[in-house]
Design an enzyme around this catalytic site. Structure first.
Site, PDB file in Angstrom:
ATOM      1  CG  HIS A 204     -12.764   6.932   0.181  1.00  0.00           C
ATOM      2  ND1 HIS A 204     -13.826   7.420  -0.527  1.00  0.00           N
ATOM      3  CD2 HIS A 204     -12.098   6.100  -0.653  1.00  0.00           C
ATOM      4  CE1 HIS A 204     -13.824   6.895  -1.740  1.00  0.00           C
ATOM      5  NE2 HIS A 204     -12.781   6.089  -1.843  1.00  0.00           N
TER       6      HIS A 204
ATOM      7  CB  THR B 267       1.776   2.187   9.214  1.00  0.00           C
ATOM      8  OG1 THR B 267       2.509   1.652  10.325  1.00  0.00           O
ATOM      9  CG2 THR B 267       1.060   1.070   8.472  1.00  0.00           C
ATOM     10  CE  LYS B 268       7.271   2.299  13.680  1.00  0.00           C
ATOM     11  NZ  LYS B 268       7.364   2.051  15.101  1.00  0.00           N
TER      12      LYS B 268
END
Length: 188
Positions: free
Chosen positions: A117, A167-168
């Protein structure tokens, strides 16, 4: 003996039942399903040799299933060779997810290349305008309950500790862990 045969028969029925939920017609290669597998979407899903989904005598074997989706027509989910994925695995792609060779993945792991989204408050019901590929290079060991998010590349030989949120991107030969994941140590 009869009980063992009954359990095996029920597991085979579950595999057939879940395969009926699959709708992806762009699957290439083969995999060994030790638990039910659902393959969905309009994109490409490919398996090279010796890809194993599910582990007998491991959590979520009797009540879980693997879910792999190449959601859009341009999406790709590619698995290399000699991969062992534990139970309750999910990978959902709107762009590209690649898993290299000789990779071990623990139970209840999730890999996503999209937020699915738009994050802008006025566009939340629109799809993510910027999916980013995920690459898991060869010889990576991913622990249980790991979530790998969009835009991440994991370098060769690295280890991701259980319960990590990645996340990285990270280089090769490191142990990472935590929420968000960070380098814990180097591998020799």
């Amino acid at each position: 003996m009869i009980k063992k045969l009954l359990v095996k028969s029920l597991l085979n029925i579950r595999k057939i039942k879940y395969s009926l939920y699959s709708n992806n017609r762009r699957v290439s290669g083969r995999f060994k399903a030790h638990q039910p597998v659902v393959l969905r979407g309009k994109g490409e899903i490919s398996f090279k040799k010796n890809v194993n989904l599910g582990v007998i005598n491991s959590p979520m074997y009797y009540n879980g299933y693997a879910y792999i989706e190449a959601r859009s027509e341009v999406a790709k989910v590619n698995f290399g060779e000699d991969i062992h994925i534990n139970n309750a695995f999910s990978a959902i792609s709107e762009k590209s997810i690649t898993v290299g060779n000789n990779v071990l993945i623990g139970y209840n792991c999730q890999i996503y290349d999209s937020n699915f989204h738009d994050l802008h408050i006025d566009n939340r019901f629109n799809k993510d305008p910027n999916p980013m590929k995920v690459v898991i290079k060869s010889n990576v060991f991913i622990g249980n309950n790991v979530v790998i998010l969009k835009g991440v590349t994991i370098g060769e030989n690295s280890v991701i500790a259980s319960n990590s949120i990645v996340t990285k991107s990270f280089p090769e030969n490191v142990v990472i862990g935590g929420n968000p994941a960070k380098i814990i140590s180097q591998l020799n």
